[in-house]
Design an enzyme around this catalytic site. Structure first.
Site, PDB file in Angstrom:
ATOM      1  N   HIS A  59       0.828  -0.954   0.008  1.00 16.24           N
ATOM      2  CA  HIS A  59      -0.087  -0.038   0.209  1.00 16.24           C
ATOM      3  C   HIS A  59       0.874   1.236   0.137  1.00 16.24           C
ATOM      4  CE1 HIS A  59      -2.165  -3.263   1.538  1.00 16.24           C
ATOM      5  NE2 HIS A  59      -3.590  -2.693   1.070  1.00 16.24           N
ATOM      6  N   LEU A  60       0.990   1.873  -1.077  1.00 12.36           N
ATOM      7  CA  LEU A  60       1.986   3.114  -1.139  1.00 12.36           C
ATOM      8  C   LEU A  60       1.278   4.299  -0.909  1.00 12.36           C
ATOM      9  CD1 LEU A  60       4.165   1.664  -4.077  1.00 12.36           C
ATOM     10  CD2 LEU A  60       4.373   1.336  -1.901  1.00 12.36           C
ATOM     11  N   ARG A  61      -0.238   4.364  -0.734  1.00 14.31           N
ATOM     12  CA  ARG A  61      -0.900   5.642  -0.086  1.00 14.31           C
ATOM     13  C   ARG A  61      -0.896   6.834  -1.056  1.00 14.31           C
ATOM     14  NH1 ARG A  61      -3.018   2.026   3.014  1.00 14.31           N
ATOM     15  NH2 ARG A  61      -2.136   1.654   4.945  1.00 14.31           N
ATOM     16  N   ASP A 149      -8.641  -4.986  -2.829  1.00 13.85           N
ATOM     17  CA  ASP A 149      -7.687  -4.793  -1.996  1.00 13.85           C
ATOM     18  C   ASP A 149      -8.070  -5.473  -0.642  1.00 13.85           C
ATOM     19  OD1 ASP A 149      -5.842  -3.498  -0.270  1.00 13.85           O
ATOM     20  OD2 ASP A 149      -5.819  -1.529  -1.251  1.00 13.85           O
ATOM     21  N   HIS A 176      -8.971 -10.788  -1.247  1.00 15.66           N
ATOM     22  CA  HIS A 176      -8.845 -10.838   0.435  1.00 15.66           C
ATOM     23  C   HIS A 176      -9.759 -11.885   1.030  1.00 15.66           C
ATOM     24  CE1 HIS A 176      -8.947  -9.370   4.534  1.00 15.66           C
ATOM     25  NE2 HIS A 176     -10.093  -9.240   4.364  1.00 15.66           N
ATOM     26  N   HIS A 229      -2.257 -12.765   1.722  1.00 13.31           N
ATOM     27  CA  HIS A 229      -2.159 -12.777   3.207  1.00 13.31           C
ATOM     28  C   HIS A 229      -2.945 -13.882   3.694  1.00 13.31           C
ATOM     29  CE1 HIS A 229      -4.950  -8.847   3.293  1.00 13.31           C
ATOM     30  NE2 HIS A 229      -5.671 -10.030   3.289  1.00 13.31           N
ATOM     31  N   ASP A 302       2.469  -6.937   2.219  1.00 13.56           N
ATOM     32  CA  ASP A 302       1.200  -6.203   2.621  1.00 13.56           C
ATOM     33  C   ASP A 302       1.432  -5.093   3.369  1.00 13.56           C
ATOM     34  OD1 ASP A 302      -1.547  -5.998   2.632  1.00 13.56           O
ATOM     35  OD2 ASP A 302      -2.010  -7.621   4.191  1.00 13.56           O
ATOM     36  N   HIS A 306       1.054   3.412   8.404  1.00  9.42           N
ATOM     37  CA  HIS A 306       0.048   4.355   8.802  1.00  9.42           C
ATOM     38  C   HIS A 306       0.955   5.527   9.915  1.00  9.42           C
ATOM     39  CE1 HIS A 306      -3.670   2.495   8.062  1.00  9.42           C
ATOM     40  NE2 HIS A 306      -2.907   1.188   8.064  1.00  9.42           N
TER      41      HIS A 306
HETATM   42  O1  DOR Z   1      -3.417  -5.030   7.762  1.00  9.69           O
HETATM   43  C1  DOR Z   1      -3.873  -4.662   6.606  1.00  9.69           C
HETATM   44  N1  DOR Z   1      -3.619  -3.210   6.745  1.00  9.69           N
HETATM   45  N2  DOR Z   1      -4.218  -5.305   5.788  1.00  9.69           N
HETATM   46  C2  DOR Z   1      -4.685  -4.694   4.709  1.00  9.69           C
HETATM   47  O2  DOR Z   1      -5.195  -5.701   3.820  1.00  9.69           O
HETATM   48  C3  DOR Z   1      -4.816  -3.386   4.518  1.00  9.69           C
HETATM   49  C4  DOR Z   1      -3.890  -2.681   5.074  1.00  9.69           C
HETATM   50  C5  DOR Z   1      -4.150  -1.111   4.936  1.00  9.69           C
HETATM   51  O3  DOR Z   1      -4.465  -0.378   3.990  1.00  9.69           O
HETATM   52  O4  DOR Z   1      -4.054  -0.388   6.077  1.00  9.69           O
END
Ligand code: DOR
Length: 421
Positions: A59-61, A149, A176, A229, A302, A306
């Site tokens: 996840h490169l946001r 996702d 998923h 995952h 994965d 954050h």
């Molecule tokens: O733990 C996770 N966080 N699993 C995911 O599939 C999505 C991800 C996120 O985007 O934060």
């Protein structure tokens, strides 16, 4: 051109494992017995020279949540982790459900130094699970796969059509697997730890029930399905059974599910809150065995960055996810040292298998190469991580193993000697 001297070369594409000199540049890399004169040389004795690692799920946001990560920091972190290709998940803001977003991502990535970007588009418009996206357009714009996702496709008929449609356009469909009825409200794995902490849990069956259904639908369509995952030992058994029956299924497992159990959330550590949740020791053992015997085809990080704002909160309000791009190598090499994973399987699962799944031809000849120092010790910290985010239970810990050099298409995109530990 650069000559890498004294490393141990592991290249399954040519069936080679042994000490050799590697000449890299001009879009390729090859073993040389008579190195040309006057070429720049780097001593990499003690290191492993392997095909570049490929991450199927990060996840490169960007766009939309750049305080957590952006393409520049994410692709640099990936290169520092030995990755030459990273597949970006589409759950951005806006989501990547149309060719304009896919093209914008690729256009921006082309200006950056780091790993190569391969975007995944959404299976459904807005990731709402209702209407399929225009997959032909996503493919033409450069997407290599589709996924909603962290949201499963709940509607079985829609999943059937999605598998058929994705297959028609040569897109890998990644799912998923979660039965959201069984996992409603869950914060962690349903078990003794959840009970003690007073947190709602998701049973293994929330994953396994969804996997069982998806395997049936994959068999019905004959189209390939990739399961993301895997967290439960029961899923490994379901996969082994489906593969024995010839179902075209592949699956990945994360470094964190291979390393930790739900014990990691005991102190309400939100850095150990992930989706799917960390499970019990018996699951972790089954995941390790499944990776070694090939039931689980690949490792995917994965990577889910954050900010402290998302993580330093009450457990049930904290966002799930851990960073992984720079921690995959030390986490997996710990298993190699322990003897639960062979070096060959590590290379196969981290580089070869994921590359093939997204249409790349892995091997040194592609010029995508990682030089891994298995003995490099470092402390996981806000200073050493290139990612903008530091949410991992490994923060503050000493780990062993890191990339020294990373090359994409024969070009150096990371050099630890230049950029420091
Ligand atoms: O733990 C996770 N966080 N699993 C995911 O599939 C999505 C991800 C996120 O985007 O934060």
């Amino acid at each position: 051109m650069l000559l890498l001297r004294g490393g141990l070369v592991v290249d399954p594409s040519i069936g080679f494992e042994g000490e050799a000199d590697v000449l890299i540049g001009d879009g390729t890399a090859r073993i040389v017995s008579q190195p040309p004169e006057g070429v720049a040389t780097r001593d990499v004795s003690g290191c492993w020279i392997v095909p570049g690692l490929v991450d199927l799920r990060a996840h490169l946001r960007e766009p939309g949540e750049e305080p957590k990560e952006d393409l520049a920091s994410g692709l640099a972190a990936a290169a520092a982790g030995g990755f030459t290709t990273v597949c970006a998940m589409p759950g951005t803001r806006p989501v990547n459900d149309n060719p304009a977003v896919t093209e914008a991502l690729l256009g921006r990535a082309a200006t950056l130094r780091g790993a190569r970007l391969l975007p995944f588009g959404c299976i459904t418009e807005g990731m709402r699970g209702e209407t399929l996206t225009e997959m032909a357009g996503l493919r033409a714009a450069g997407a290599v796969g589709v996924t909603d996702d962290h949201r499963p496709i709940d509607d079985t008929g829609l999943l059937r059509r999605a598998l058929e449609y994705a297959h028609t356009f040569g897109l890998l469909l990644m799912q998923h697997c979660e039965d959201r009825g069984l996992s409603r409200g869950a914060q962690v794995h349903e078990g003794a730890v959840a009970c003690r902490l007073g947190l709602a849990g998701a049973p293994r069956e929330a994953e396994e029930a969804a996997v069982a259904r998806d395997l049936r639908v994959a068999a019905l369509t004959g189209a390939p399905l990739h399961i993301a995952h895997v967290s439960s030992g029961g899923t490994v058994a379901l996969l082994a059974d489906a593969k024995a029956r010839g179902v075209a299924v592949t699956a990945d497992v994360t470094p964190h599910h291979l390393s930790f159990t739900d014990e990691a959330v005991r102190g309400f550590d939100t850095n150990a809150k992930v989706l799917p949740p960390l499970r019990e020791a018996q699951d972790r053992e089954a995941l390790r065995a499944g990776l070694q015997d090939g039931t689980l085809d690949c490792v995917a990080t994965d990577h889910a960055p954050h900010t402290p704002l998302d993580k330093r909160r009450a457990f049930d309000a904290a966002a799930p996810g851990v960073v992984g791009l720079e921690l995959a190598v030390p986490s997996l090499l710990a298993l190699v040292r322990e003897g639960t994973l062979s070096r060959q399987r590590w290379v196969e699962a981290s580089a070869m298998a994921p590359a093939r799944l997204v249409g790349l031809t892995p091997g040194l000849a592609s010029g995508d190469v990682a030089v891994i120092d298995p003995d490099f010790e470092w402390t996981v910290s806000e200073q050493t991580l290139r990612s903008k985010s530091h949410n991992t239970p490994l923060l503050g810990r000493r780990v062993r193993g890191a990339a020294r050099l990373t090359f994409v298409g024969g070009e150096a995109v990371f050099d630890r000697e230049e950029s420091g530990p």
